[in-house]
Design a protein around this motif. Structure first.
Motif, PDB file in Angstrom:
ATOM      1  N   LEU A 130      39.765  26.964  36.186  1.00 30.99           N
ATOM      2  CA  LEU A 130      40.092  28.262  36.777  1.00 30.99           C
ATOM      3  C   LEU A 130      41.227  28.140  37.787  1.00 30.99           C
ATOM      4  CD1 LEU A 130      36.480  29.638  37.259  1.00 30.99           C
ATOM      5  CD2 LEU A 130      38.258  30.677  35.831  1.00 30.99           C
ATOM      6  N   GLN A 131      41.163  27.116  38.615  1.00 31.89           N
ATOM      7  CA  GLN A 131      42.197  26.930  39.628  1.00 31.89           C
ATOM      8  C   GLN A 131      43.573  26.722  39.009  1.00 31.89           C
ATOM      9  OE1 GLN A 131      41.004  23.768  42.310  1.00 31.89           O
ATOM     10  NE2 GLN A 131      39.006  24.710  42.661  1.00 31.89           N
ATOM     11  N   ASN A 132      43.579  26.138  37.809  1.00 31.67           N
ATOM     12  CA  ASN A 132      44.840  25.855  37.129  1.00 31.67           C
ATOM     13  C   ASN A 132      45.172  26.880  36.038  1.00 31.67           C
ATOM     14  OD1 ASN A 132      45.941  23.058  38.090  1.00 31.67           O
ATOM     15  ND2 ASN A 132      43.722  22.815  37.967  1.00 31.67           N
ATOM     16  N   HIS A 133      44.437  28.011  36.070  1.00 28.29           N
ATOM     17  CA  HIS A 133      44.703  29.141  35.156  1.00 28.29           C
ATOM     18  C   HIS A 133      44.582  28.740  33.685  1.00 28.29           C
ATOM     19  CE1 HIS A 133      46.119  31.022  38.820  1.00 28.29           C
ATOM     20  NE2 HIS A 133      47.010  30.045  38.976  1.00 28.29           N
ATOM     21  N   ARG A 134      43.603  27.885  33.391  1.00 25.92           N
ATOM     22  CA  ARG A 134      43.359  27.446  32.008  1.00 25.92           C
ATOM     23  C   ARG A 134      42.238  28.293  31.413  1.00 25.92           C
ATOM     24  NH1 ARG A 134      48.019  24.582  31.366  1.00 25.92           N
ATOM     25  NH2 ARG A 134      48.188  22.884  32.883  1.00 25.92           N
ATOM     26  N   THR A 135      42.561  29.534  31.126  1.00 26.81           N
ATOM     27  CA  THR A 135      41.542  30.487  30.673  1.00 26.81           C
ATOM     28  C   THR A 135      40.870  30.051  29.383  1.00 26.81           C
ATOM     29  OG1 THR A 135      42.756  32.296  31.729  1.00 26.81           O
ATOM     30  CG2 THR A 135      41.106  32.898  30.091  1.00 26.81           C
ATOM     31  N   LEU A 166      32.280  32.182  39.039  1.00 30.22           N
ATOM     32  CA  LEU A 166      32.361  33.639  39.159  1.00 30.22           C
ATOM     33  C   LEU A 166      32.958  34.031  40.507  1.00 30.22           C
ATOM     34  CD1 LEU A 166      31.719  36.372  37.808  1.00 30.22           C
ATOM     35  CD2 LEU A 166      29.520  36.330  39.000  1.00 30.22           C
ATOM     36  N   HIS A 167      32.545  33.343  41.574  1.00 31.06           N
ATOM     37  CA  HIS A 167      33.107  33.617  42.898  1.00 31.06           C
ATOM     38  C   HIS A 167      34.619  33.374  42.894  1.00 31.06           C
ATOM     39  CE1 HIS A 167      28.893  32.595  44.635  1.00 31.06           C
ATOM     40  NE2 HIS A 167      29.027  33.897  44.462  1.00 31.06           N
ATOM     41  N   HIS A 168      35.036  32.305  42.232  1.00 30.45           N
ATOM     42  CA  HIS A 168      36.472  31.991  42.185  1.00 30.45           C
ATOM     43  C   HIS A 168      37.243  33.102  41.479  1.00 30.45           C
ATOM     44  CE1 HIS A 168      40.145  29.565  41.911  1.00 30.45           C
ATOM     45  NE2 HIS A 168      40.247  30.036  40.683  1.00 30.45           N
ATOM     46  N   VAL A 169      36.707  33.595  40.374  1.00 27.41           N
ATOM     47  CA  VAL A 169      37.378  34.667  39.631  1.00 27.41           C
ATOM     48  C   VAL A 169      37.493  35.915  40.494  1.00 27.41           C
ATOM     49  CG1 VAL A 169      37.162  36.215  37.647  1.00 27.41           C
ATOM     50  CG2 VAL A 169      36.733  33.779  37.369  1.00 27.41           C
ATOM     51  N   LEU A 170      36.472  36.188  41.308  1.00 33.42           N
ATOM     52  CA  LEU A 170      36.514  37.342  42.207  1.00 33.42           C
ATOM     53  C   LEU A 170      37.682  37.248  43.176  1.00 33.42           C
ATOM     54  CD1 LEU A 170      34.931  39.894  42.966  1.00 33.42           C
ATOM     55  CD2 LEU A 170      33.795  38.521  41.269  1.00 33.42           C
ATOM     56  N   GLN A 171      37.947  36.044  43.659  1.00 31.60           N
ATOM     57  CA  GLN A 171      39.022  35.857  44.624  1.00 31.60           C
ATOM     58  C   GLN A 171      40.403  36.045  44.005  1.00 31.60           C
ATOM     59  OE1 GLN A 171      37.631  31.903  46.089  1.00 31.60           O
ATOM     60  NE2 GLN A 171      37.646  32.867  48.083  1.00 31.60           N
ATOM     61  N   THR A 172      40.508  35.799  42.697  1.00 36.06           N
ATOM     62  CA  THR A 172      41.804  35.940  42.029  1.00 36.06           C
ATOM     63  C   THR A 172      42.019  37.348  41.504  1.00 36.06           C
ATOM     64  OG1 THR A 172      40.943  35.287  39.853  1.00 36.06           O
ATOM     65  CG2 THR A 172      41.705  33.523  41.313  1.00 36.06           C
ATOM     66  N   GLY A 173      40.926  38.112  41.359  1.00 44.97           N
ATOM     67  CA  GLY A 173      41.049  39.485  40.874  1.00 44.97           C
ATOM     68  C   GLY A 173      41.286  39.609  39.382  1.00 44.97           C
ATOM     69  N   ASN A 174      40.964  38.561  38.621  1.00 50.54           N
ATOM     70  CA  ASN A 174      41.133  38.597  37.161  1.00 50.54           C
ATOM     71  C   ASN A 174      39.981  39.396  36.547  1.00 50.54           C
ATOM     72  OD1 ASN A 174      41.295  38.077  34.389  1.00 50.54           O
ATOM     73  ND2 ASN A 174      42.088  36.009  34.702  1.00 50.54           N
ATOM     74  N   VAL A 175      40.196  40.689  36.386  1.00 51.78           N
ATOM     75  CA  VAL A 175      39.128  41.597  35.947  1.00 51.78           C
ATOM     76  C   VAL A 175      38.660  41.286  34.532  1.00 51.78           C
ATOM     77  CG1 VAL A 175      38.575  44.007  35.447  1.00 51.78           C
ATOM     78  CG2 VAL A 175      39.816  43.424  37.538  1.00 51.78           C
ATOM     79  N   LYS A 186      36.370  41.230  50.890  1.00 51.96           N
ATOM     80  CA  LYS A 186      37.083  40.343  51.814  1.00 51.96           C
ATOM     81  C   LYS A 186      38.432  39.911  51.265  1.00 51.96           C
ATOM     82  CE  LYS A 186      33.220  38.372  54.410  1.00 51.96           C
ATOM     83  NZ  LYS A 186      32.496  37.122  54.794  1.00 51.96           N
ATOM     84  N   ASN A 187      38.541  39.826  49.942  1.00 51.51           N
ATOM     85  CA  ASN A 187      39.794  39.413  49.324  1.00 51.51           C
ATOM     86  C   ASN A 187      40.648  40.589  48.856  1.00 51.51           C
ATOM     87  OD1 ASN A 187      39.859  36.250  48.985  1.00 51.51           O
ATOM     88  ND2 ASN A 187      37.744  36.869  48.629  1.00 51.51           N
ATOM     89  N   ASP A 188      40.241  41.797  49.261  1.00 49.97           N
ATOM     90  CA  ASP A 188      41.000  43.013  48.968  1.00 49.97           C
ATOM     91  C   ASP A 188      41.190  43.212  47.463  1.00 49.97           C
ATOM     92  OD1 ASP A 188      42.228  45.354  49.765  1.00 49.97           O
ATOM     93  OD2 ASP A 188      44.215  44.457  49.978  1.00 49.97           O
ATOM     94  N   MET A 189      40.116  42.988  46.706  1.00 48.36           N
ATOM     95  CA  MET A 189      40.146  43.150  45.255  1.00 48.36           C
ATOM     96  C   MET A 189      39.346  44.399  44.877  1.00 48.36           C
ATOM     97  SD  MET A 189      42.038  40.730  44.146  1.00 48.36           S
ATOM     98  CE  MET A 189      42.718  39.149  44.679  1.00 48.36           C
ATOM     99  N   PHE A 190      39.934  45.565  45.123  1.00 47.09           N
ATOM    100  CA  PHE A 190      39.196  46.808  44.918  1.00 47.09           C
ATOM    101  C   PHE A 190      38.883  47.057  43.451  1.00 47.09           C
ATOM    102  CE2 PHE A 190      39.009  51.475  44.290  1.00 47.09           C
ATOM    103  CZ  PHE A 190      37.850  51.712  45.004  1.00 47.09           C
ATOM    104  N   GLU A 191      39.830  46.762  42.569  1.00 49.50           N
ATOM    105  CA  GLU A 191      39.570  46.966  41.136  1.00 49.50           C
ATOM    106  C   GLU A 191      38.394  46.118  40.678  1.00 49.50           C
ATOM    107  OE1 GLU A 191      41.791  46.817  36.759  1.00 49.50           O
ATOM    108  OE2 GLU A 191      42.828  46.089  38.540  1.00 49.50           O
ATOM    109  N   ALA A 192      38.370  44.862  41.116  1.00 59.05           N
ATOM    110  CA  ALA A 192      37.251  43.980  40.774  1.00 59.05           C
ATOM    111  C   ALA A 192      35.950  44.515  41.363  1.00 59.05           C
ATOM    112  CB  ALA A 192      37.521  42.568  41.280  1.00 59.05           C
TER     113      ALA A 192
END
Length: 250
Positions: A79-84, A109-118, A148-154
């Motif tokens: 996830l950190q390296n964007h290897r979906t 799942l927490h990590h994905v929340l921080q990136t906003g990848n819906v 906290k990470n300003d991810m309103f869409e998520a």
């Protein structure tokens, strides 16, 4: 880990992997014996070599849940390296990998929340709905982290998913998670007030009970108290105060 094993994982060379196993049948056992180890699976997941990765998972399934010295599992690193694609392939092996707790109890799942990848967020919830229950070492839910990470869409997606879910625990999750308090006693509504997020407040008030709206944090403050005392943006602050006061009157 042996330099040639690192090379095999970094380049995705399955043939080299088996040469190394032929020369030393216990090479993977010794890596697995280390409690916190940066395994070949960590390396391959970081690099996105899915075929090598799945070959390694077959040979050493325990690697999939092992944390390295930094406190990360292979899926965390993918996830950190964007290897979906690597993430999705790992999920086909074990859906529960979404709930592996790494550093500070952060799950994938927490990590994905921080990136906003819906899109990925929806996919993770689809394969492992129970992951929505997991909290960080600070008792933060996915809802706390989204705000906290300003991810309103998520955040919208999470609330919508929670309301529409037909999972047997959905009603309990709705009752508990939206009013869940973190280590400081702050609910998501408190965080929204602290961060001055009127859209979050509006959405939350549609689904929270009165006792949750009036909940106090460890400082003895409700969300209304916080917003009344610390109005960073006067226009937004008035809107939030009005919404909270009306909600308390219902």
């Amino acid at each position: 880990m042996d330099e040639r094993m690192i090379e095999a994982a970094q380049t995705g060379d399955i043939n080299l992997l088996y040469v190394l196993i032929l020369n030393d049948p216990y090479v993977l056992e010794r890596i697995d014996a280390v409690p916190f180890s940066h395994t070949p699976l960590h390396v391959a997941a970081s690099a996105g070599h899915t075929e090598f990765m799945m070959e390694m998972v077959k040979l050493k399934p325990t690697f999939a849940r092992k944390l390295n010295q930094g406190g990360f599992s292979p899926m965390h690193l993918a996830l950190q390296n964007h290897r979906t694609q690597a993430v999705l392939r790992l999920l086909r092996f074990d859906e529960g990998l979404v709930r592996v707790k790494g550093r500070e109890d952060f799950t994938p799942l927490h990590h994905v929340l921080q990136t906003g990848n819906v899109d990925l967020l929806i996919k993770l919830l689809a394969v492992c709905p129970e992951a929505i229950e997991d909290v960080t070492v600070r008792d933060e839910t996915v809802f706390h982290l989204a705000v906290k990470n300003d991810m309103f869409e998520a955040f919208q997606v999470l609330v919508g998913w929670l309301i529409r879910s037909r999972h047997e625990s959905a009603q309990r999750w709705e009752n508990e998670l939206l009013g869940w308090a973190d280590i400081d006693g702050n609910t998501v509504l408190h965080i929204a007030a602290i961060r001055n997020k009127p859209r979050v407040v509006e959405l939350l008030l549609e689904h929270m009970r009165r006792n949750q709206i009036n909940a106090k944090n460890l400082e003895g403050l409700t969300a209304l108290d916080i917003q009344s005392q610390y109005p960073w943006n006067e226009r937004q602050a008035h809107r939030i105060v009005d919404m909270l006061r009306k909600a308390q009157e219902l």
